[in-house]
Write a protein that holds these residues in place. Sequence first.
Motif, mmCIF file in Angstrom:
data_model
loop_
_atom_site.group_PDB
_atom_site.id
_atom_site.type_symbol
_atom_site.label_atom_id
_atom_site.label_comp_id
_atom_site.label_asym_id
_atom_site.label_seq_id
_atom_site.Cartn_x
_atom_site.Cartn_y
_atom_site.Cartn_z
ATOM 1 N N PRO A 35 0.793 -1.237 0.000
ATOM 2 C CA PRO A 35 0.000 0.000 0.000
ATOM 3 C C PRO A 35 0.820 1.279 0.000
ATOM 4 C CG PRO A 35 0.057 -0.907 2.211
ATOM 5 C CD PRO A 35 0.811 -1.876 1.330
ATOM 6 N N ARG A 66 -0.290 -0.078 -4.475
ATOM 7 C CA ARG A 66 -1.502 0.729 -4.465
ATOM 8 C C ARG A 66 -1.389 1.760 -3.346
ATOM 9 N NH1 ARG A 66 -7.449 -1.979 -4.776
ATOM 10 N NH2 ARG A 66 -6.303 -3.230 -6.336
ATOM 11 N N GLY A 68 -1.555 5.467 -1.200
ATOM 12 C CA GLY A 68 -2.549 6.497 -0.975
ATOM 13 C C GLY A 68 -3.093 6.500 0.433
ATOM 14 N N ALA A 69 -3.288 7.706 0.979
ATOM 15 C CA ALA A 69 -3.906 7.901 2.291
ATOM 16 C C ALA A 69 -3.168 7.162 3.391
ATOM 17 C CB ALA A 69 -5.375 7.493 2.266
ATOM 18 N N VAL A 72 -3.982 3.468 3.548
ATOM 19 C CA VAL A 72 -5.387 3.103 3.740
ATOM 20 C C VAL A 72 -5.995 2.510 2.475
ATOM 21 C CG1 VAL A 72 -7.716 4.048 4.096
ATOM 22 C CG2 VAL A 72 -5.869 4.676 5.640
ATOM 23 N N LEU A 73 -5.718 3.083 1.319
ATOM 24 C CA LEU A 73 -6.386 2.641 0.093
ATOM 25 C C LEU A 73 -6.109 1.169 -0.202
ATOM 26 C CD1 LEU A 73 -5.942 5.693 -2.326
ATOM 27 C CD2 LEU A 73 -7.845 5.130 -0.799
ATOM 28 N N GLY A 74 -4.852 0.782 -0.173
ATOM 29 C CA GLY A 74 -4.531 -0.610 -0.441
ATOM 30 C C GLY A 74 -5.017 -1.547 0.646
ATOM 31 N N SER A 75 -4.909 -1.124 1.893
ATOM 32 C CA SER A 75 -5.340 -1.971 3.006
ATOM 33 C C SER A 75 -6.852 -2.163 3.006
ATOM 34 C CB SER A 75 -4.890 -1.349 4.334
ATOM 35 O OG SER A 75 -3.484 -1.216 4.375
ATOM 36 N N LEU A 76 -7.585 -1.096 2.700
ATOM 37 C CA LEU A 76 -9.041 -1.193 2.666
ATOM 38 C C LEU A 76 -9.495 -2.140 1.562
ATOM 39 C CD1 LEU A 76 -11.765 -0.252 3.764
ATOM 40 C CD2 LEU A 76 -11.639 1.706 2.205
ATOM 41 N N ALA A 77 -8.806 -2.095 0.431
ATOM 42 C CA ALA A 77 -9.157 -2.995 -0.673
ATOM 43 C C ALA A 77 -9.017 -4.449 -0.249
ATOM 44 C CB ALA A 77 -8.278 -2.704 -1.883
ATOM 45 N N SER A 95 0.036 1.944 8.029
ATOM 46 C CA SER A 95 -1.292 1.573 7.530
ATOM 47 C C SER A 95 -2.184 0.938 8.580
ATOM 48 C CB SER A 95 -1.143 0.612 6.347
ATOM 49 O OG SER A 95 -0.430 -0.559 6.733
#
Length: 321
Positions: A35, A66, A68-69, A72-77, A95
Amino acid sequence: MPSRRALLATALATAAIPARAQDAWPSRPLRIIAPFAPGGSADTLGRLVAQELQTSLGQPVVVENRPGAGGVLGSLAVARSAPDGYTFVISGIASHVVAPAINSSAGFDPVRDFSHIAFLGGPPTVFIVNNSVPARTLAEFVALARGGQRFAFGSPGAGTHGHLFGIAFMNTARIEMDHIPYRGAGAAMGDIIGGSVPAGSITLSSAAGAIRGGQVRALALTTPTRPRSFPDLPTFSEQGFPELSAMTWFGLSGPAGIPAPIVERLNRETVRAMALPRIRERLEADATEAVSMTSAEYTRFIETETARWAPIARAAGVRAE
């Protein structure tokens, strides 16, 4: 009407399907999301372990960046993906500790929404200065800062361990510095070497080349003792700051609910990979420590790190980018 024996046979066959499906795992390529941007510690560790898992599991293991943030973006996915054992994330302090602590809209709980599989390790943080800074030791730097000289320090980004450790250093040494967040350690190192930023709180793996090349001066390292790869680099602890011992850590995680046999096998294969001499040698060059942990131990480790660093991030008003 089916006989009782036929019904029992059908029930037993149905119950065996999930077990057979798990025994056949993996039957297709796996994906690991890093991420953060390419070239950083998360990306490097992810690709090291992916290469070894690809061999031991007999399936391609693809690493996808991935960013971002603050991760967060990759972990949320990954948190939202199916818990079938084919999608994972390189979890870490930024993250899975900092971002959820400071971002109420992160969208995931760092423990409840993940299957934490294995600890990968991570490099320590090193405090470096541009060669134009007159301080040759940590004590001299602190004296300059207390004497009224205002320094700025760069980090790989807001909410990263380099940022948090810089805050912890300021709090412990009772000094003030201005934080300059970057989008990755590479960008931060470029400005520190160039002199537009006088100091930096950076992972050793990212700063090692510049330190060895004499492009920057390393004042202190966060390992408890001096590593064999940097025997001349003093630690914070030996210079009067024993509480400033920490590392930027990473692990392998997946969505909550991955079947236990898959988690257990992945843990075994990951621990085995990180213990290989060629991997140990690669990590040791950057003073990166790989510690063997079970899935349960890694989960508890994240909880402990959250208790340590989340209050610092909140008190400092950290905002992940």
